[in-house]
Write a protein that holds these residues in place. Structure first.
Motif, PDB file in Angstrom:
ATOM      1  N   UNK A 139      52.295  40.749  38.420  1.00 40.52           N
ATOM      2  CA  UNK A 139      51.975  40.659  39.848  1.00 40.52           C
ATOM      3  C   UNK A 139      50.471  40.772  40.041  1.00 40.52           C
ATOM      4  N   UNK A 140      49.926  39.951  40.950  1.00 41.13           N
ATOM      5  CA  UNK A 140      48.486  39.996  41.170  1.00 41.13           C
ATOM      6  C   UNK A 140      48.079  41.268  41.914  1.00 41.13           C
ATOM      7  N   UNK A 145      48.275  46.936  47.307  1.00 42.66           N
ATOM      8  CA  UNK A 145      47.917  48.082  46.464  1.00 42.66           C
ATOM      9  C   UNK A 145      46.867  48.953  47.158  1.00 42.66           C
ATOM     10  N   UNK A 146      45.914  48.327  47.822  1.00 41.74           N
ATOM     11  CA  UNK A 146      44.893  49.069  48.566  1.00 41.74           C
ATOM     12  C   UNK A 146      45.535  49.844  49.715  1.00 41.74           C
ATOM     13  N   UNK A 174      43.422  48.469  56.857  1.00 36.80           N
ATOM     14  CA  UNK A 174      43.187  47.559  55.739  1.00 36.80           C
ATOM     15  C   UNK A 174      43.980  46.288  56.001  1.00 36.80           C
ATOM     16  N   UNK A 175      43.318  45.138  55.885  1.00 36.01           N
ATOM     17  CA  UNK A 175      43.951  43.865  56.203  1.00 36.01           C
ATOM     18  C   UNK A 175      43.724  42.850  55.091  1.00 36.01           C
ATOM     19  N   UNK A 176      44.586  41.858  55.055  1.00 41.60           N
ATOM     20  CA  UNK A 176      44.401  40.698  54.185  1.00 41.60           C
ATOM     21  C   UNK A 176      43.270  39.864  54.752  1.00 41.60           C
ATOM     22  N   UNK A 177      42.412  39.337  53.872  1.00 45.67           N
ATOM     23  CA  UNK A 177      41.307  38.508  54.313  1.00 45.67           C
ATOM     24  C   UNK A 177      41.722  37.066  54.478  1.00 45.67           C
ATOM     25  N   UNK A 198      39.174  53.753  45.766  1.00 42.12           N
ATOM     26  CA  UNK A 198      40.060  52.854  45.006  1.00 42.12           C
ATOM     27  C   UNK A 198      39.685  52.791  43.524  1.00 42.12           C
ATOM     28  N   UNK A 199      39.196  53.913  42.988  1.00 40.67           N
ATOM     29  CA  UNK A 199      38.925  54.020  41.553  1.00 40.67           C
ATOM     30  C   UNK A 199      39.377  55.397  41.075  1.00 40.67           C
ATOM     31  N   UNK A 200      40.366  55.454  40.184  1.00 42.74           N
ATOM     32  CA  UNK A 200      41.134  54.293  39.722  1.00 42.74           C
ATOM     33  C   UNK A 200      42.072  53.779  40.804  1.00 42.74           C
ATOM     34  N   UNK A 201      42.417  52.517  40.699  1.00 44.71           N
ATOM     35  CA  UNK A 201      43.369  51.897  41.623  1.00 44.71           C
ATOM     36  C   UNK A 201      44.742  51.887  40.966  1.00 44.71           C
ATOM     37  N   UNK A 202      45.743  52.459  41.660  1.00 40.33           N
ATOM     38  CA  UNK A 202      47.107  52.488  41.148  1.00 40.33           C
ATOM     39  C   UNK A 202      47.931  51.382  41.802  1.00 40.33           C
ATOM     40  N   UNK A 203      48.962  50.871  41.124  1.00 44.72           N
ATOM     41  CA  UNK A 203      49.825  49.861  41.745  1.00 44.72           C
ATOM     42  C   UNK A 203      50.642  50.467  42.881  1.00 44.72           C
TER      43      UNK A 203
END
Length: 828
Positions: A139-140, A145-146, A174-177, A198-203
């Motif tokens: 999955x991308x 995730x954010x 937080x929104x999709x661009x 967002x570091x580390x970023x978890x799924x």
């Protein structure tokens, strides 16, 4: 101290844990520039045997030592430790890792770009993700995730058990661009340290539900997005095994597998020698062993001039042989056993030395600094003049040389609480406090009322029946010494006196109320001669005091044993210069800490908000001293400062572990420096495992040494460490991570302004102002950066003492034959 009434979702967590300084794995070292110029500050470069990827072979396995298996794989939980950070760095996205200069740097493996696109009316950051970035399930990586991580960490849902990083609560939405690979983050108020998020970023599978976040991520990570994936965790073997990620889109990992192996600090030398590990943080003694092994490479099998038996003289060897072959069968048997034991030790040591030739020691300065903490909550150090006197008595250059000089590292004292030498925001701010100056320190103490004769003067405003009146002082109320003694024996005191006594005991919290009274009585009885009527136990202690030649390095006082001093504890006469017997009574064990403080990560302390509770009179729990330790001399014999009949003595708590020698050496030097200005110290040695949570975090100390890690985000990470403690609703004190209990409103305001200042240059100026104010408050005195010593198989490249920079795990591997050079070169 206890952690009272702090919701999990509201604990402010520094990005890295507080570090207990107990060995070179956990000890301090410096890297400070005293020029005061940001532009000229230089850090010590990393030492990792750099090599191009073409020079590194594909395949093989590397074993990397960690202190212990990680308590959790969730880096946002309170008991995350150094192993958590090390392992997740190879498994999860870090959007802005630190580079070699200690600055956050965009990671192109995950981001094409990330920048502020709007400032008014609100700050908006647009993340453009790498189009190839995917989780290990295919999955991308994207906006969901954010969003899930923001909701888990913003503090509004108490179902998520998190010691969150600050900043998430400032996000409004937080929104999709423009497409799925763009993420728009809108802030409700400006946030300068947005790169820290967002570091580390978890799924989203982990951060999307409390159950997965709280429990699921503690023991495994099924979905990752780094050059490696998690293959297995073995508690029995003490290993976490990572394997190359087949879906990784970046530079392919050179290693097939990377194994993190739990190896205690004391076992590192043996683990290196027997091939159990290839990479390990080490202490100075192991570094010396490796240096000797390399030096002895060409000794042609001759006996080593170091190690077991190397100090045996020819005469001693002859005597041992004679005993082993003599007519006394019993003595011969003992001598033969000793000789055989020594022979085996020599064989084992020689074999280890031969194996250690294959290692190199990589040296740099760790991105962490050691400080002297001064607890300003109560006692003499509640007076800022006394704190500043302590600070100005210190020769920080000498302290830096103590630790860094023998390692060949630059020994300059650190000049900032909020940046290290080499970072863009570094500037020496120690001038706000002043340089080392004995006369100025003594003047500050005099201004605070501490004088040479103050230790033997009666307290002011002493009431009838007090110890001072028994010495002949005039109290406010009429009465004779006999009347006072009778009243004390019968236990009858009026309400006013009882209240006064209670207030006085609270004021003396943690300083030994009962034993102080016993000590005063002993001084009365023993003035000019040895006290008479001592108990047998007291006589034994007195003999120990006479016979012992123990230095500060040997330990201190016995705490927690049954042999507490009575009202007639024996004392030596001040005129003889002998030591008075002084045994601290046990203090109540520090109250239960929050999860953020209960866990110890090897030598690492935890963080989180802490609420202060009243400390019972007595010494720090868990302190001890070897038998035969010298007791402290009376204040009058030392020429020690005092006030109102009380000597100026500070409790200096230090760890007692075998890897803490350097730290204790620093402590001894500090004690000697303070003695020169009339401040006495009671050095209390405690087990490493209880040092931080039971003493530093709980406030059961006057002086202590511990470390904080460096950060690229001082406005966010520095505030909870230096924020002014606030009263809780129950009357206790909420200190967050400010274990010195020293802070001001102005410091808090400067941090808040810096966190909201989007102009980078202006934000740095505010941080420098905050640092100057922290220096002036004198609750924390930076000493030096910690040394970083790493033993590495000399055939390995791109691994070692990383300094500020995060490792690039995909580049680590063994040099190929061409890169390694000829066989002769490889032996060097």
């Amino acid at each position: 101290m206890s952690h009272v009434g702090v919701p999990r979702g509201t604990v402010r967590k520094r990005r890295s844990l507080a570090l207990l300084t107990t060995g070179v794995l956990t000890i301090p070292v410096l890297a400070g520039c005293s020029s005061g110029s940001e532009e000229t500050s230089r850090g010590v470069p990393q030492d990792i045997a750099p090599a191009t990827r073409q020079a590194v072979s594909d395949g093989s396995t590397v074993n990397w030592a960690v202190d212990a298996l990680p308590a959790t794989f969730n880096a946002f939980q309170a008991d995350a430790d150094s192993a958590t950070t090390r392992i997740t760095g190879a498994l999860l996205p870090a959007l802005f890792p630190m580079d070699a200069s200690g600055q956050p740097k965009l990671n192109p493996d995950y981001l094409e770009s990330a920048k502020i696109i709007e400032r008014e009316p609100k700050q908006v950051v647009l993340y453009k993700l790498n189009q190839q970035a995917v989780w290990s399930d295919g999955r991308e990586i994207g906006a969901p995730d954010f969003v899930a991580q923001w909701r888990a960490l913003r503090g509004k849902d108490s179902a998520f058990w998190t010691a969150r990083n600050s900043g998430y609560e400032r996000i409004e939405k937080i929104e999709r661009g423009a497409d799925d690979l763009q993420v728009r983050v809108t802030f409700s108020k400006p946030y300068a340290d947005w790169r820290s998020l967002f570091s580390p970023l978890y799924p989203k599978e982990i951060t999307g539900s409390p159950d997965a976040f709280n429990d699921g991520a503690r023991t495994t990570l099924k979905n990752t997005a780094g050059p490696f994936v998690l293959r297995s965790v073995s508690k029995a073997k003490g290993t976490v095994t990572l394997a190359r990620n087949p879906r990784w889109w970046g530079d392919k990992a050179k290693l097939d597998t990377l194994v993190f192996r739990a190896v205690a600090a004391g076992d590192r030398t043996r683990a290196l020698a027997d091939g159990t590990v290839d990479v390990a943080d080490i202490d100075a003694s192991t570094a010396d062993r490796i240096a000797l092994a390399r030096r002895d490479r060409g000794n042609n099998g001759q006996p080593l001039a170091h190690g077991p038996g190397s100090e045996t003289t020819p005469a001693g060897a002859l005597r041992s042989w004679a005993l082993a072959h003599g007519s006394d069968e019993e003595a011969a048997e003992i001598a033969q056993a000793a000789r055989e034991k020594n022979r085996k030790a020599v064989v084992a040591y020689t074999a280890e030395q031969k194996a250690l030739r294959d290692f190199a020691v990589r040296k740099s300065l760790e991105p962490a600094y050691t400080q002297l903490a001064l607890n300003g909550e109560s006692g003499p150090l509640a007076d800022d003049r006394v704190r500043r006197a302590v600070a100005r008595a210190l020769d920080r250059e000498e302290l830096a040389r103590t630790v860094l000089g023998p390692l060949g590292l630059p020994a300059k004292p650190l000049g900032s609480h909020l940046a290290l030498a080499g970072q863009p925001g570094y500037k020496d701010g120690s001038g706000a406090l002043g340089d080392q100056n004995t006369k100025e320190a003594q003047a500050l103490l005099a201004d605070a009322g501490w004088t040479r004769g103050g230790a033997v003067q009666p307290p002011k405003d002493t009431k009838a029946g007090s110890e001072a009146e028994k010495k002949g002082a005039k109290g406010d109320a009429p009465g004779t010494e006999e009347d006072a003694e009778k009243e004390a024996a019968e236990g009858t005191k009026d309400d006013k006196e009882a209240k006064n006594e209670k207030a006085e005991n609270e004021k003396k919290a943690g300083q030994g109320g009962e034993e102080e009274k016993a000590g005063k009585k002993a001084e009365q009885d023993g003035e000019g001669s040895t006290a008479e009527g001592s108990t047998a136990e007291g006589k034994k202690a007195d003999r120990v005091s006479e016979d012992s030649a123990a230095s500060r390095d040997e330990g201190l006082y016995i705490v927690g044993e049954d042999n507490k001093p009575g009202a007639h504890a024996p004392a030596r006469a001040a005129s003889t210069g002998a030591s008075a017997v002084h045994v601290l009574a046990p203090a109540r064990t520090a109250a239960a800490q929050s999860a953020a403080l209960l866990r110890q990560a090897g030598a690492h302390g935890e963080d989180g908000a802490v609420a202060a509770q009243d400390k019972q009179p007595g010494g720090a729990a868990g302190a001890y001293a070897p038998v035969g330790t010298a007791a402290p001399a009376p204040a009058a014999a030392k020429g020690q400062l005092g006030k109102d009949g009380k000597a100026l003595t500070l409790r200096f708590v230090l760890p007692s572990g075998p890897g803490s020698q350097s730290l204790r050496s620093v402590g001894d030097k500090i004690a000697a420096m303070l003695e020169k200005i009339g401040i006495g110290t009671e050095i209390i040695k405690v087990p490493d495992e209880s040092y931080f949570k039971d003493h530093v975090a709980s406030g059961a100390y006057d002086l202590a040494l511990y470390s904080w890690p460096a950060t690229a985000y001082p406005a966010t990470d520095g505030r909870p460490i230096y924020a002014k403690p606030e009263p809780a609703t129950d009357g206790s004190l909420l200190v967050e991570q400010n274990y010195t209990r020293v802070g001001t409103d102005h410091i808090d305001q400067l941090f808040d302004q810096a966190a909201a200042e989007l102009d980078e240059k202006a934000a740095r100026e505010l941080i420098k102002q905050a640092d100057a104010r922290i220096w002036a408050a004198a609750g924390s005195i930076p000493l030096f950066q910690r040394p970083q010593l790493v033993a590495v198989d000399k055939k390995l490249a791109n691994v070692g003492a990383f300094g500020f920079a995060a490792p690039r795990y995909q580049d680590i591997g063994f040099k190929n034959r061409q890169a390694a050079g000829s066989p002769a070169d490889r032996k060097k």
